[in-house]
Enzyme design. Sequence first.
Site, PDB file in Angstrom:
ATOM      1  N   GLN A 118      -4.654  -1.251   9.392  1.00  0.00           N
ATOM      2  CA  GLN A 118      -4.657  -2.615   8.854  1.00  0.00           C
ATOM      3  C   GLN A 118      -5.333  -3.568   9.840  1.00  0.00           C
ATOM      4  O   GLN A 118      -5.018  -3.568  11.033  1.00  0.00           O
ATOM      5  CB  GLN A 118      -3.213  -3.054   8.546  1.00  0.00           C
ATOM      6  CG  GLN A 118      -3.097  -4.378   7.827  1.00  0.00           C
ATOM      7  CD  GLN A 118      -3.684  -4.355   6.407  1.00  0.00           C
ATOM      8  OE1 GLN A 118      -3.757  -3.330   5.759  1.00  0.00           O
ATOM      9  NE2 GLN A 118      -4.108  -5.509   5.940  1.00  0.00           N
ATOM     10  N   ASP A 143     -10.755   3.504   3.499  1.00  0.00           N
ATOM     11  CA  ASP A 143     -11.063   2.078   3.436  1.00  0.00           C
ATOM     12  C   ASP A 143     -12.579   1.859   3.295  1.00  0.00           C
ATOM     13  O   ASP A 143     -13.016   0.758   2.955  1.00  0.00           O
ATOM     14  CB  ASP A 143     -10.619   1.435   4.761  1.00  0.00           C
ATOM     15  CG  ASP A 143      -9.715   0.249   4.572  1.00  0.00           C
ATOM     16  OD1 ASP A 143      -9.418  -0.101   3.418  1.00  0.00           O
ATOM     17  OD2 ASP A 143      -9.303  -0.322   5.594  1.00  0.00           O
ATOM     18  N   LYS A 165       0.849  -1.204   0.000  1.00  0.00           N
ATOM     19  CA  LYS A 165       0.000   0.000   0.000  1.00  0.00           C
ATOM     20  C   LYS A 165       0.884   1.254   0.000  1.00  0.00           C
ATOM     21  O   LYS A 165       0.654   2.197  -0.767  1.00  0.00           O
ATOM     22  CB  LYS A 165      -0.938  -0.005   1.222  1.00  0.00           C
ATOM     23  CG  LYS A 165      -2.088  -0.988   1.069  1.00  0.00           C
ATOM     24  CD  LYS A 165      -2.894  -1.212   2.355  1.00  0.00           C
ATOM     25  CE  LYS A 165      -3.915  -2.334   2.131  1.00  0.00           C
ATOM     26  NZ  LYS A 165      -4.679  -2.730   3.302  1.00  0.00           N
TER      27      LYS A 165
HETATM   28  N1  GUN Z   1      -7.072  -6.559   6.101  1.00  0.00           N
HETATM   29  C1  GUN Z   1      -7.405  -7.342   5.044  1.00  0.00           C
HETATM   30  N2  GUN Z   1      -8.038  -6.611   4.110  1.00  0.00           N
HETATM   31  C2  GUN Z   1      -8.121  -5.351   4.584  1.00  0.00           C
HETATM   32  C3  GUN Z   1      -8.659  -4.137   4.055  1.00  0.00           C
HETATM   33  O1  GUN Z   1      -9.201  -4.066   2.955  1.00  0.00           O
HETATM   34  N3  GUN Z   1      -8.522  -3.053   4.856  1.00  0.00           N
HETATM   35  C4  GUN Z   1      -7.930  -3.098   6.063  1.00  0.00           C
HETATM   36  N4  GUN Z   1      -7.862  -1.981   6.789  1.00  0.00           N
HETATM   37  N5  GUN Z   1      -7.419  -4.202   6.585  1.00  0.00           N
HETATM   38  C5  GUN Z   1      -7.517  -5.319   5.835  1.00  0.00           C
END
Ligand code: GUN
Length: 301
Positions: free
Chosen positions: A98, A121, A54
């Site tokens: 995350q 998100d 990311k």
């Molecule tokens: N963990 C697995 N997929 C995601 C996601 O799309 N966003 C976040 N914040 N954590 C994750």
Amino acid sequence: MTAKIISGPQLREEILEEITQEVEAIKARHGVVPGLVTILVGEDPASISYVTLKIKTAHRVGFHEIQDNQPESISEDELLSLIEKYNRDDKINGILVQLPLPKQINDQKIINAIDPDKDVDGLHPVNAGRLMIGGDAVKFPSCTPAGIQEMIIRSGIPTEGAEVVVVGRSNLVGKPIANILLQKAKGANATVTLVHTRTKNMADHCKRADILIVAAGVPNLVKTEWIKPGACVIDVGVNRVGEKISEKTGKTIAILKGDVDFETAKEVAGSITPVPGGVGPMTITMLMKNTLNSLKFKLGI
Ligand code: GUN
């Protein structure tokens, strides 16, 4: 007939290039760039690799980016204070925590603390509600469903009046993609059926689908006989079914399989996403798009 393969990496490159150009134009005109912070708690290897990608992608498209790593032992109050700090930080337009978080922390409480206008998100209840309302109310559709819609549109698959069947009712994929595709909007206007573990005759529903979206997390759940000839199949499943040595790096890597048997399904479907190389790369791409949009909303452009 062999299906057209819908390539996630190819669409990612196309969209990231568009984002890069827009970032450059905004920088030249307004003297600012989008800012994204990722908060990683602990050292889960999968989470580390997602967050690293990311941040790398944010850097690539010209964002101001911060990777904020916190120890596994962080308390809920400390994490809430950290989020408050970024909520107030003018240079930050997007906050991503995350998931999953360690046991002592309530995931939903943390998500609820993020400023909804920085929740790139799309997981905050306000953004889930905005998505439900649709139209101009939508600010940050959650990234995987937004990526799926983008794949369908950019592959030229008609959605207007199409029979869409979504397998799986998760808050991350199933429910939001159903909401997105039933909106009264371009790239939507579909007739959507959502099926799940308690659905009777799941096969019969799937067989009707012009667009079949499978997000159940069960390898080979959807049988190839359930696919209508010529249908568009979007496989969101990422199931680790074993390990192998990578030919490129010599390292041990996971063998990933989708919820659909790709090899046989591609002989029936009209178009299909592979696993890996399908929906996966779109999630991070849409995170970048949401972060760019967050700055654009702020600037009123
Ligand atoms: N963990 C697995 N997929 C995601 C996601 O799309 N966003 C976040 N914040 N954590 C994750």
